[in-house]
Design an enzyme around this catalytic site. Structure first.
Site, PDB file in Angstrom:
ATOM      1  N   GLY A  39     -34.262  58.013  49.916  1.00  0.00           N
ATOM      2  CA  GLY A  39     -33.910  58.878  48.792  1.00  0.00           C
ATOM      3  C   GLY A  39     -33.255  60.189  49.170  1.00  0.00           C
ATOM      4  N   SER A  40     -32.747  60.296  50.398  1.00  0.00           N
ATOM      5  CA  SER A  40     -32.126  61.577  50.772  1.00  0.00           C
ATOM      6  C   SER A  40     -30.878  61.853  49.936  1.00  0.00           C
ATOM      7  CB  SER A  40     -31.802  61.615  52.267  1.00  0.00           C
ATOM      8  OG  SER A  40     -30.743  60.760  52.589  1.00  0.00           O
ATOM      9  N   ASN A  41     -30.172  60.791  49.547  1.00  0.00           N
ATOM     10  CA  ASN A  41     -29.001  61.017  48.690  1.00  0.00           C
ATOM     11  C   ASN A  41     -29.399  61.473  47.294  1.00  0.00           C
ATOM     12  OD1 ASN A  41     -26.197  60.348  49.889  1.00  0.00           O
ATOM     13  ND2 ASN A  41     -27.557  58.814  50.779  1.00  0.00           N
ATOM     14  N   MET A  81     -30.278  48.514  47.539  1.00  0.00           N
ATOM     15  CA  MET A  81     -30.030  47.392  48.439  1.00  0.00           C
ATOM     16  C   MET A  81     -30.080  46.035  47.725  1.00  0.00           C
ATOM     17  SD  MET A  81     -29.297  48.902  51.086  1.00  0.00           S
ATOM     18  CE  MET A  81     -29.524  50.366  52.059  1.00  0.00           C
ATOM     19  N   ARG A  82     -29.679  46.016  46.466  1.00  0.00           N
ATOM     20  CA  ARG A  82     -29.617  44.747  45.745  1.00  0.00           C
ATOM     21  C   ARG A  82     -28.187  44.539  45.253  1.00  0.00           C
ATOM     22  NH1 ARG A  82     -33.297  41.936  47.247  1.00  0.00           N
ATOM     23  NH2 ARG A  82     -32.907  40.514  45.525  1.00  0.00           N
ATOM     24  N   ASN A  99     -21.386  53.856  43.708  1.00  0.00           N
ATOM     25  CA  ASN A  99     -22.200  53.467  44.868  1.00  0.00           C
ATOM     26  C   ASN A  99     -21.755  54.268  46.082  1.00  0.00           C
ATOM     27  OD1 ASN A  99     -23.967  51.772  46.483  1.00  0.00           O
ATOM     28  ND2 ASN A  99     -22.122  50.750  47.248  1.00  0.00           N
ATOM     29  N   HIS A 114     -21.640  54.058  50.345  1.00  0.00           N
ATOM     30  CA  HIS A 114     -21.730  53.078  51.433  1.00  0.00           C
ATOM     31  C   HIS A 114     -21.408  53.764  52.749  1.00  0.00           C
ATOM     32  CE1 HIS A 114     -21.732  49.135  53.252  1.00  0.00           C
ATOM     33  NE2 HIS A 114     -20.619  49.459  53.885  1.00  0.00           N
TER      34      HIS A 114
HETATM   35  C1  GRF Z   1     -27.246  55.554  52.734  1.00  0.00           C
HETATM   36  O1  GRF Z   1     -26.850  55.648  54.058  1.00  0.00           O
HETATM   37  C2  GRF Z   1     -26.249  54.786  51.927  1.00  0.00           C
HETATM   38  O2  GRF Z   1     -24.964  54.863  52.413  1.00  0.00           O
HETATM   39  C3  GRF Z   1     -26.751  53.360  52.044  1.00  0.00           C
HETATM   40  O3  GRF Z   1     -28.147  53.490  52.029  1.00  0.00           O
HETATM   41  C4  GRF Z   1     -28.517  54.722  52.609  1.00  0.00           C
HETATM   42  C5  GRF Z   1     -29.525  55.366  51.706  1.00  0.00           C
HETATM   43  O4  GRF Z   1     -30.071  56.505  52.291  1.00  0.00           O
HETATM   44  N1  GRF Z   1     -26.214  52.551  50.982  1.00  0.00           N
HETATM   45  P1  GRF Z   1     -31.103  57.423  51.496  1.00  0.00           P
HETATM   46  O5  GRF Z   1     -32.185  56.508  50.955  1.00  0.00           O
HETATM   47  O6  GRF Z   1     -30.358  58.113  50.394  1.00  0.00           O
HETATM   48  O7  GRF Z   1     -31.643  58.378  52.493  1.00  0.00           O
END
Ligand code: GRF
Length: 212
Positions: A31-33, A109-110, A126, A128
């Site tokens: 969940g860092s994003n 991841m789905r 999304n 990536h």
């Molecule tokens: C990210 O690196 C994103 O590019 C990929 O999954 C990762 C999720 O990271 N799809 P986080 O859970 O947001 O830390």
């Protein structure tokens, strides 16, 4: 690290969305994003609100972050649904309940189905960890290292049915260094993910609303 950065200049002022964008986050991991987006909102860089988080993995660290950030979190464990379409229908119901307008896949991841895409046309983004169209799918960072590329990075794109495909909104590039491991390269990429994702949401929404 920034001296290697190859990325477009990002807007220095937030777009004046009125009312603020209503975001729904889909996430499976740490969940860092999501937290980077929440921080951009708190700092006044993105005029939006996170209406809800949907996560599919009961162990995902993102749930803890949601609690700390006071974001409503809903677990939809994919294992209990009979098909991808059924999961997506429950996702839609949940997003509608929280009045979500933009769906933000922040480490989801789905594979999504046409059911979800049709419910939010041109409103799903999304992130990536590669410079798409290189290295779509799982293990993009490992694939980049195995291929010996000297530049990698991250991409925010609109979601279409094929995995990690759809119009690109923003990319940022980072160097691949000789002694990189998946962990070190991933960490360098994530710094840029956290920077471009909030900006890409603003940019995508500004373009979408200017067309209507
Ligand atoms: C990210 O690196 C994103 O590019 C990929 O999954 C990762 C999720 O990271 N799809 P986080 O859970 O947001 O830390």
């Amino acid at each position: 690290m920034t001296r290697y950065l190859i990325a477009p200049a990002l807007p220095s002022q937030p777009y004046p969305f009125n009312p603020p964008l209503k975001l729904g986050i889909l996430a499976s991991g740490s969940g860092s994003n999501m937290e980077a987006i929440a921080r951009a909102i708190a700092d006044g860089e993105l005029n939006a609100s996170i209406q809800a988080l949907i996560y599919n993995n009961p162990e995902a660290g993102v749930a803890e972050r949601a609690k700390r950030l006071d974001i409503p979190a809903v677990l939809l464990n994919h294992r209990v649904f009979e098909s991808r379409e059924t999961l997506d229908k429950h996702i839609i119901q949940t997003l509608q309940k929280y009045q979500v307008e933009w769906v933000i896949m922040a480490g989801w991841m789905r594979r999504v189905t046409q059911v979800l895409i049709n419910a939010f046309p041109n409103r799903i983004l999304n992130i990536h960890p590669s410079l798409l169209p290189s290295f779509p799918g799982m293990r993009a960072v490992e694939q980049a290292l195995a291929a010996g590329v000297k530049l990698s990075g991250c991409t925010v794109h609109f979601v279409e049915l094929a995995v990690d495909s759809g119009p690109i909104v923003i990319q940022a590039a980072v160097p691949v260094l000789p002694d990189d491991t998946p962990k070190t390269l991933q960490a360098r990429i994530q710094v840029q993910e956290h920077r471009i994702f909030p900006a890409a949401i603003a940019l995508a929404a500004a373009e979408a609303y200017s067309e209507t």
